[in-house]
Design an enzyme around this catalytic site. Structure first.
Site: not given
Ligand code: NAD
Length: 492
Positions: A186, A239-242, A244, A261, A295, A394
């Protein structure tokens, strides 16, 4: 560099449905969402928006692959297919890099010269791994032969963000496939295009239907449906901590394995005995590479007080040279912020930095290119207090917070003064100090006299609010994408 006509041709032929069972499929609802080119703010493509029914279909296809043709392939054949996919990605690198830049806004040279080579290397590395997975024989008491098998988990859901769309997808998809799983990927709703093309290329490479499905769509629909699905054995999430936290909560219902991650607020620590020029270059690229939408961005730059003024002067000079511009132009160093929403978020933080009394050294303004697009200048705040919002949250944009420190212990305390623990940089000529610092910092990855180095063989991931589990690395892939079965055989 690809020329404009070439770009247009690539976009003209673009397919934007879902990729399920090696076919293009409309979403069950018929709904689509818009993906925008952040360099212009204009529509790039309308993409099928996956919902629960579509995810059911993709998971069923993946399940069929696991118990069918894909699951029956021997490891050598799996390896060949992944290596063939790597070759195809390499052949299509210009096209994929162009798509990535149009979708994400990052400079074309970053997509083409950094992201795409890493994607190819990642598929090659894990293609090489596929036929080197084996269990152990274990000396147990009694007349028994005991051995372990490393078995695939089944269907793995991979959810990735928008900052390195194809690269982060490859970090998950390649090892998951290498270990014999089928994947439902996804991509982020802001950047779905390269993931869809990856699905199509996998079919061209010879992967049987269902081995790799791609469901574009929103997190709270497609993403959540994947996380909740009872036939998905594991979720590999970046993705984001929130988000996650939500993923982990929702995955608990079906007791899935989860790896997360997440975000970061990584310290880049510069000691007075560092090679100052290298440290300034490393700090500059550590925060401004990828528009700071990284990230592991070194967004907190900690500098020993005795060199603080010299360091600031050097960093300011470098930051001013980070030319904002059209991402397709070769001179551009800072491309477009991924979306209007993210632009507003970054500008909001810059305002908070000013309001809380940090000293704006350079940047701080929104920019447009040819009167449009979402751009922000390379921004450096000096004299940042560790408790300030811009030192704690962040930002995920080109904004550096520079914080002075007094000595080694002070550096450790400040470096760890964050909820996050993803990465860290250390700049010093003192080898002993470098290693002591590497040990003392709470982070999953530490770079000494360097920053932002990645290799498919080396594990990447975080601790604390940056999550757990590792992408990349042979052992991490085994741990994450296989399960161990212990088999006992009575010998008498
Ligand atoms: P996000 O959490 O909003 O989205 C990430 C992914 O999760 C997207 O595909 C989104 O559609 C999906 N998503 C959103 N809500 C969901 C839910 N309820 N259930 C399942 N999937 C859901 O994050 P973002 O704004 O797209 O990305 C930025 C974040 O990603 C930053 O916080 C960054 O630090 C983090 N990031 C971490 C790493 C790492 O390896 N640690 C790498 C890149 C980015």
């Amino acid at each position: 560099m690809a020329d404009t006509d070439q770009n247009q041709r690539e976009l003209d032929g673009l397919r934007t449905q879902q990729w399920i069972h090696n076919e293009w499929v409309e979403s069950a609802s018929g709904e689509t969402f818009d993906t925008i080119n952040p360099a212009t703010g204009q529509l790039l493509a309308r993409v099928a928006s996956a919902g629960g029914q579509d995810v059911d279909r993709a998971v069923a296809s993946a399940r069929e692959a696991v118990v069918g043709e894909w699951g029956a392939l021997d490891a050598h054949r799996r390896s060949h297919l992944i290596l063939r996919l790597a070759d195809l990605i390499e052949e299509h690198a210009d096209e994929l890099a162009t798509l990535e830049t149009h979708d994400n806004g990052k400079p074309f040279f970053e997509s083409r010269k950094v992201d795409l080579p890493m994607v190819v290397d990642t598929f090659r590395y894990f293609g090489g791994m596929a036929d080197k997975i084996h269990g152990e024989t274990i000396p147990v008491s009694g007349p028994f032969l005991n051995y372990t098998r490393r078995e695939p988990l089944g269907v793995v859901g991979c959810i990735v963000p928008w900052n390195f769309p194809l690269n982060l997808a490859s970090w998950k998809v390649a090892p998951a496939l290498a270990c014999g799983n089928a994947v439902v990927l996804k991509p982020a709703e802001q950047t779905p295009l390269t993931a869809l093309r990856l699905g199509e290329l996998a079919a061209e490479a010879g992967f049987p239907p269902g081995a790799l499905n791609v469901v574009p769509g929103f997190g709270d629909r497609a993403g959540s449906a994947l996380v909740r699905h009872p036939d998905v054995a594991a979720i590999s999430f970046t993705g984001s901590t929130e988000t996650g936290r939500i993923v982990m909560r929702e995955a608990a219902e079906t007791l899935k394995e989860v790896s997360l991650e997440l975000g970061g607020k990584s310290p880049n620590v510069v000691f007075a005995d560092a090679d100052l020029g290298s440290a300034i270059r490393g700090a500059n690229s550590g925060i401004f590479y990828g528009k700071g939408e990284v990230c592991a961005a070194g967004s907190r730059i900690l500098v020993e007080r005795s060199i603080y003024d010299d360091f600031l002067e050097g960093l300011e000079g470098r930051a001013r040279k980070m030319s904002v511009g059209n991402p397709m132009e070769s001179g551009t160093r800072l491309g477009a912020i991924v979306s209007q929403t993210q632009l507003e978020r970054v500008m909001g933080y810059i305002q908070v930095g000013r309001d809380e009394g940090a000293r704006l050294l350079t940047g701080g303004e929104r920019r447009e290119v040819d009167g449009r697009g979402y751009y922000v200048e390379a921004t450096v705040f000096a004299d940042v207090e560790p408790e300030m919002t811009i030192a704690q949250e962040e930002i995920f944009g080109p904004v550096a917070a520079v914080i002075p420190f007094d000595d080694f212990d002070d550096a450790v305390a400040r470096a760890n003064q964050t909820i996050y623990g993803l990465a860290a940089g250390i700049w010093t000529r003192d080898v002993g100090k470098a290693h002591r610092m590497a040990e003392a910092i709470d982070a999953g990855v530490v770079w000494i006299n360097s920053y932002n180095r990645y290799d498919p063989a080396s594990p990447f991931g975080g601790t604390k609010a940056s999550g757990f589990g590792r992408d990349l690395g042979f052992q991490s892939a085994l741990d994450k994408y296989t399960r161990t079965k212990s088999v006992w055989v009575a010998l008498d």
